[in-house]
Every structure is written in C-alpha cells, then in structure tokens.
Design an enzyme around this catalytic site. Structure first.
Site, PDB file in Angstrom:
ATOM      1  N   TYR A   1      -1.568 -19.591  48.170  1.00 26.21           N
ATOM      2  CA  TYR A   1      -2.010 -18.604  49.157  1.00 26.21           C
ATOM      3  C   TYR A   1      -3.175 -19.189  49.953  1.00 26.21           C
ATOM      4  CZ  TYR A   1       0.410 -14.822  46.624  1.00 26.21           C
ATOM      5  OH  TYR A   1       1.340 -14.007  46.026  1.00 26.21           O
TER       6      TYR A   1
ATOM      7  N   TYR B   1       3.908 -20.043  41.161  1.00 24.79           N
ATOM      8  CA  TYR B   1       2.547 -20.575  41.035  1.00 24.79           C
ATOM      9  C   TYR B   1       1.933 -20.205  39.689  1.00 24.79           C
ATOM     10  CZ  TYR B   1       1.142 -15.910  42.743  1.00 24.79           C
ATOM     11  OH  TYR B   1       0.979 -14.566  42.933  1.00 24.79           O
TER      12      TYR B   1
ATOM     13  N   ARG C   1       3.898 -17.352  37.751  1.00 22.09           N
ATOM     14  CA  ARG C   1       4.543 -16.203  38.370  1.00 22.09           C
ATOM     15  C   ARG C   1       5.859 -16.622  39.008  1.00 22.09           C
ATOM     16  NH1 ARG C   1       2.931 -11.577  40.562  1.00 22.09           N
ATOM     17  NH2 ARG C   1       4.844 -11.137  39.443  1.00 22.09           N
TER      18      ARG C   1
ATOM     19  N   HIS D   1       7.788 -14.593  44.602  1.00 28.38           N
ATOM     20  CA  HIS D   1       7.852 -13.189  45.004  1.00 28.38           C
ATOM     21  C   HIS D   1       7.195 -13.003  46.360  1.00 28.38           C
ATOM     22  CE1 HIS D   1       3.969 -13.667  42.977  1.00 28.38           C
ATOM     23  NE2 HIS D   1       3.521 -12.773  43.834  1.00 28.38           N
TER      24      HIS D   1
ATOM     25  N   HIS E   1       5.082  -9.964  48.352  1.00 27.94           N
ATOM     26  CA  HIS E   1       4.436  -8.651  48.219  1.00 27.94           C
ATOM     27  C   HIS E   1       4.840  -7.768  49.394  1.00 27.94           C
ATOM     28  CE1 HIS E   1       1.451  -9.857  45.090  1.00 27.94           C
ATOM     29  NE2 HIS E   1       1.612 -11.051  45.626  1.00 27.94           N
TER      30      HIS E   1
END
Lengths: 250, 174
Positions: free
Chosen positions: A119, A158, A168, A171, A173
């Site tokens: 991110y 990640y 994780r 995905h 959000h």
C-alpha cells in the site's frame, strides 16, 4: 514474555471458534474474534442496545452526486502518467438491498494494495516495491441497475504482523452506502481459489461458510476484455432494516 | 437475499477514505470533539468516524458534494460550503483525537458510525444534545456515555470507549 503466536496457534483458535459456531447462520463476523489479535481490545463487551424507532435518523442516509467522483476514478490504471505493473482486471457487480432491489446512484469506494502487495501508506513498510503508477484508490456511483465497475490491477498478497508468517489473501477493500445509514458496509472482496483462505483470521472471522463464500468474487470469462483484462464479478447485498420499516410504517 | 458480510476497514484506508476537512460540515455552529479509546484505555489512532445528522430544522435531506472533485485534476476539493450535506468523515489522529464542526441537529442528536482496524463490523452510536425517550430508558451510567460534556459555549467533548469501564453504548437497529 509469551512466545510469538504461530500459524498453528491461529489455525487451532479459528477451528475452535468455527466448531463452537457450527450450524449457526451468521451473516457478519463477531467483533470479538480473538484469532484476529487487533480485535481483542477493540470490541465492546456490553451487548448492543436495540433501538427500534421509525423516526430514527439512521433510516435516512447521506447522498452523493456526480461532483463526488472524477472521470478516471473508476479506472485505477489511468490515474498516473504510466501504466501500473501487474495483471489488469475488471471488477463488476451490482449493489442490492436485502429484497434484491438495486441501490441506485450510491457511492462505492475501493482501495487496495498494488500487484506486489504494497500500500502507498507510510505505515506499510514491508519490503515490496511501490508502484509510482498505482495509487490503488477508486470510486464510482452505481447506475440505475445498481451496477458498479472498476478497472484495476490484481492486488498481491502481503504479510502482516498478526502472528509469525501471517499473510493476507489478495483482496480489494470496498466501502458502500445504501439509502439508509444502517445499510452502511465496509468489506473486502477476495479472489477465487486463493490458497491463503484457510490461514487468514480476517476472512475466517465470518464463521458461516456460506457467508464467507459471499466475500469471494467469481471469475467471469464474459467480463474479460480481449487483449486487455481478466473479469471478476462480485455482487454486494446491503444489510439493514430501513426499507422494511418504512414500508410497514406507511 | 443474504447480506454481504462486513470486514475490517484495516489500517491502510488513510489514502482512500478521509476527506480534506471531512469534519467541517459548517462554520459558526458547534464544535464536537473527542478521542477514541480501546479496552486498555489507549488511544486508537487508526479509527475512522462517520457522522450523519439532521440540519437545524430537523431535515435529513442532506446535499451531495461532500467529496467534491476538481474537474481538471480529479483532486478532492471537499465541500462547497453552500449546501449542508449532513455527512462527515474523520480519521482519528495519532493521539486518537477527532473533531467535528457542524450545526446543531434539529432532532437532538448526531449519529456516529465507528470503523477501526481490529473492528470487524462497524459500530453505531449517537451524540445526544437533548434528552429523549430512548436515552431516558437507559440506566443513567450507560446513558451518560451518549451525552457530550459542554466544555464552553458551543464546544462539546465526546469520547468513545470501544471497551472497558466507560464503554460507550453502541446501538443495534435490528
């Protein structure tokens, strides 16, 4: 000092909760799902207080218009001078209420990691490359059929620090508004057949397998664009009692 | 149809959801501010609060334009300041603090929706400025958590405790 938790510890805790809740239909996760360690000090211990009021402000909701989105907001691959790296995808679906009616003209916001699982956030410091051509932020308004559509890059898996070797699943959000404040939803869309599903306490906080499957998009070959992108379909159904109450009151 | 389950907002929504001056719904009205705390009494620096309220006349019509964009760059401009949207969105700061500048709600309360890392399903609460039947139905020590402290004229403090001795009353709309 307690030894750091391993994946085996987390797996055992997830299995215990799932076993205790077997056969129960639960649409949403509990807020106190201990395998997700951040939830331990952040869930209320008192029961929520029921409030049934046909005049409640929460039965109305904020409104958004065309000025709230920009033309390239729904195409995350065109927000910078260059092309982002990764597998280009299109994600489409409908936003519906519990009665299957389209939720029209409502804001859908998404955010996600880049193709390498990073991110562009200062506190995400894991050593995967940032992509100068990808911010991972998108928004659009649903159309008259409740449809939304985004073009983006498939996010990478990640690591996070819930336990040792915690990863994780990929995905995206999603933040969605309904026509009532009680229909508000923040959730995550996952990709089919991800090998990380069994290990992830966030996904597994949803204890009902059928409900968990509703978080997973479907690959849809008809949505794939030739020479351009792979297509995923994911419909979102908003919870909340607003519509039913209003009809009963009339 | 069966609803889509909720999931946590996670820690990394910061570049996507917050709005510049997202808590500044109006000037010259009231200020409501406070902190979000966890069960250990520690501030929660990665919570996101949303507010939804009636205007001073009690109308819940709201206006679009909370997230108004620049048509050239697509950059977020925020509210025009003309229409009252009734909607606010504020991320807590490193100290768990937040602030809302708004008009007094004509129906007596502001609705709050709480998101945070570690919170798998958002929570609703209310900030009450005048008593009502629901508030009166709560045990006094619980009801107190929904009433802000007036620090000085027009400035109210409202802390949110996710857990612990002073746990805020959270609401279930069924």
């Amino acid at each position: 000092m307690t030894p750091p938790l391993t994946q085996a510890d987390i797996d055992r805790e997830i299995a215990e909760v799932h076993q205790a809740r077997a056969g129960e239909r639960a649409n949403h996760p509990d807020r106190d799902f201990a395998p997700y360690r951040s939830s331990v000090l952040r869930h209320p211990k008192q029961p929520l207080v029921a409030l049934k009021d046909p005049e409640a402000a929460e039965l109305a909701g904020p409104v958004f218009g065309v000025a709230d989105v920009a033309p390239f907001d729904a195409d995350l691959t065109r927000q910078h001078a260059g092309e982002p790296l990764g597998e280009r995808i299109t994600v489409q679906g409908r936003v519906l209420d519990r009665d299957g009616r389209p939720v029209r003209g409502q804001l859908v916001e998404i955010w996600q990691a880049n193709a390498s699982g990073r991110y562009p956030h200062q506190r995400d410091d894991h050593p995967a490359p940032l992509d100068p051509n990808f911010s991972g932020v998108g928004r659009c308004l649903t159309d008259d059929e409740g449809r939304y559509a985004f073009t983006t890059i498939k996010p990478g898996a990640y690591p996070w620090r819930n336990h040792v070797n915690a990863w994780r699943p990929a995905h995206i959000h999603f933040s969605v508004f309904g026509t009532a404040f009680t229909q508000r939803l923040v959730t995550q869309m996952y990709f089919p057949n991800d090998p990380l599903f069994p290990y992830d306490p966030v996904l597994n906080s949803v204890t009902d397998e059928r409900a968990r499957q509703r978080l997973v998009s479907a690959y849809d070959h008809d949505l794939s664009v030739p020479e351009w992108s792979l297509g995923y379909r994911w419909d979102i159904v908003l919870d909340g009692p607003a519509a039913t109450w209003m009809e009963e009151g009339r | 149809m069966n609803p889509t389950p909720s999931q946590t907002v996670g820690p990394f929504y910061g570049y996507a959801l917050p709005i510049p001056r997202g808590g500044d719904l109006a000037e010259g009205g009231i200020v409501v501010h406070g902190h979000v705390y966890d069960g250990a009494g520690e501030p929660v620096p990665d919570a996101l609060l949303e507010f939804w309220q009636a205007d001073p006349s009690g109308s819940l019509a709201g206006a679009p334009g909370t997230l108004r964009r620049d048509q050239v760059s697509g950059a977020l401009l925020g509210r025009s300041g003309v229409g009252f949207t009734g909607f606010g969105r504020v991320a807590t700061d490193a100290d768990g603090g937040w602030a809302l500048r708004t008009l007094p709600p004509g129906n007596g309360y502001i609705s709050v929706c709480v998101f945070a890392r570690g919170l798998l399903h958002h929570l609703y609460t209310r900030i009450y400025f005048v008593p009502d039947a629901f508030l009166g139905s709560l045990p006094p020590e619980r009801g107190r958590t929904l009433v802000p402290v007036e620090e000085r004229a027009g400035v109210y403090r409202f802390d949110i405790h996710l857990q612990g001795d002073e746990e805020t009353v959270f609401l279930d709309f069924g």
